[in-house]
Scaffold this active site. Sequence first.
Site, PDB file in Angstrom:
ATOM      1  N   GLY A   1       0.831  -1.198   0.000  1.00  0.00           N
ATOM      2  CA  GLY A   1       0.000   0.000   0.000  1.00  0.00           C
ATOM      3  C   GLY A   1       0.868   1.251   0.000  1.00  0.00           C
TER       4      GLY A   1
ATOM      5  CD  GLU B   1       5.058   5.380   7.350  1.00  0.00           C
ATOM      6  OE1 GLU B   1       4.735   6.327   6.642  1.00  0.00           O
ATOM      7  OE2 GLU B   1       4.408   5.034   8.352  1.00  0.00           O
TER       8      GLU B   1
HETATM    9 MO1  MOS Z   1       2.274   5.235   5.766  1.00  0.00          MO
HETATM   10  S1  MOS Z   1       2.620   6.555   4.198  1.00  0.00           S
HETATM   11  O1  MOS Z   1       1.707   6.201   7.036  1.00  0.00           O
HETATM   12  O2  MOS Z   1       1.056   4.204   5.028  1.00  0.00           O
END
Ligand code: MOS
Length: 768
Positions: free
Chosen positions: A240, A735
């Site tokens: 995603g 992330e």
């Molecule tokens: Mo991440 S860009 O918070 O799915």
Amino acid sequence: MSMIVGQPLDRKDGKLKVTGAAPYAGEFVVPGLVYGVTIQSTITKGHINNIDTTVAQKLKGVLGVMTYKNAMSLHQPTGSDPSSGKFAEKDLLPLQSERIFYNGQHIAVVIAETFEIAEYAASLIKVDYNEEKSVSDIHDPEAKPYQPQQGLGGTSPQAKRGNTDEVLNNAAVKLEQTYTTPVYHHNPMEPHTTTAFWEDDELTVYDSTQGVFGVQNLLSNVLGIPKNKVRVISPFIGGGFGSKGFTWANAFLAPMAAKFINRPVKITLARSFQMFTCAGRRTTTIQKINLGADSNGKISAGKHETTSETSFVDEFVENAGVATKILYDIPNLDIVQNLVRLNRGTPCPTRAPGEAPGTYAFEVAMDELAEKLNIDPLQLRLINYAEKNPVDGKEFSGKNLKECYEKGAAAIGWKDRSDKPSANKQGRYLTGYGMATATYPANRSKASVRLKLYQEGNAVAACCTQDIGTGTYTVMAQLMADALGLPFEKVEFKLGDSTFPQGPNSGGSQTMATTGPAVRAAALEAKSKAIQLAIADKKSPLYNVEESAIGVENGRLYVINNNAKGETYTQLLSRNKMPLIDVNATTDVTLKDGEKSAAANANAKKEPDNPFAKQDEKMDREKYVFHSFGAHFVKVKVDSLTGMVKVEKIASAMDIGKILNEKTAKSQIMGAAIFGIGMALMEGSVYDPNTGRIVTKDLADYHVPVHADMPEFDVQFTDKPDYNISLVGARGAGEIGITGITAAIANAVYNATGKRVRELPITPDKLI
Ligand code: MOS
């Protein structure tokens, strides 16, 4: 007792995925399923005069054509809580008017018995437009910048501390540079897809989403039906990266189409064009960085001014300065964010929104400053190291960045780096080294779990969160196994169904720190119930033994200092004629003082040394800032004749709390670093500034790293538990890996070649 948490176990769902047995949203078998193909606007701004569907409608197998003229009316979505879901284009619900705001906007859906018929029929639809002049490019003189006051999560993207302009003016050494990053498209392997069917007034959708509850809430809102009449199912997601954190028009169009023809309908966005126009993107950024330092390398002031883009129908801010606030101990700092509106679809979060492009620009600027100062780039980071949060002086809940620098530098062989660029040449090949700091916040919210411990000696827990490919199924099972004292094979974690208790959306790298504590609390609760049952049971060998003196291992309860005395869950529950122990737990760090969630046990106490201690539900935000750090070190080889860059090695060291599964954690960091290779060297969407149309509209034009581009990876962790964020000790891994990496590669390319490319991607033409 050997712990299952921490072991580098294989994914529970690995075999299902590689054998094709894992059902993705577009693969569920629904009786009577038919296919919807959407048609997009070919103009960039204006309106539809006429849309002629007569020929298409007469085609055999076509069941209907839905346009703004005949589609059901939708309600504006409401709700501000983060789990309520975000529809990026709230002023542009699909098929509600003839207005066109961007090229690629959905204007019709053809529904047919087969996908092929639907696609052919779509080609027969004739649209007559009235075209207006669009604003198609960030450099367009009509694109008027303004300063947005709200970024992601409602916080201001503007920030200021100290007296920046004056201190910058008087600094001994100054740097001013501008860096630009292009539009990036997420392109998860699985495109956005929705299958929808109605049974009377009840709607079921299989949707590929990072937030099942968000989709449920939005569909309820937009279609105007109660939440309990909408079921959303999403057990497997093929990536995603933020694009499925927002909900796109396909999720509305499939239920609308299913209602329209009264059959189940599937709509899947096509990779070509559709995935590049109507499912979000990371925006262009233009980032101007100013730094001022004394001759010893202490930075006295900095300025990070970003211009990014949004659409005319909604506002999304790629807040590139967001990480700059916390990276270094810079007393005077201005973060400025500008936004321009373009006739394009609304952008959305892309893996580390803000931090990823922001750390590219800022960490290249640090490299440039280091060179001006004649100081080693790693040394410059250490000179400006922030022991406390430079924003507010708070302690970090855990920060072991210096250890990351040491680990990464040793792994890459930083001592082999020459301070002089292009000094390391063998034949036609130039070698270079670069590094950068990585950083990402540690987020946590609320989760509920239902757990059933069965007489047969197995346990099943359910929480509606998602596994976006990160290992959620696996690591939650590891937490269950340890807390229940059961083998890994005997526990199962279920997710991705809105009928399960509510968990977090999979965004902001929060799944582990949010869902993990709830899973653990539920498992401990179930184990405790079993122990209480044994203690009260005259027939149990554990009758009247203190709870604290009882351990559970391999499904057997026993007296800790007399192992022979004990019995299994199965013996205990069958004797008591109990098929199962059924518990619910909610952990909620969003509660205010005084409020207690269900699992916040009365005798809750934080005992970091005891992995089985009850959860203390209060995250101490008064005292601590929750943020992760790390470092990437990169070695590149550049062909001086062709300008081709080969990343030879990436050594990443991350400080993200306790590592619950080293294999899945390493995969997260490696995957993110591969994104960084794409950002640095290959990726970039190109638009035609005259028409506003996307030029790079498929994976033949939009280049992503492939196997042949892979470097050697050396991923290391500090593995220091952070019990301030949760008693599972993890801060989140999703992330942080994409932050800093692009700069580390760009810095290595400079060190190899002496060419400072400040406009990504660094393609060969820019190096020769
Ligand atoms: Mo991440 S860009 O918070 O799915």
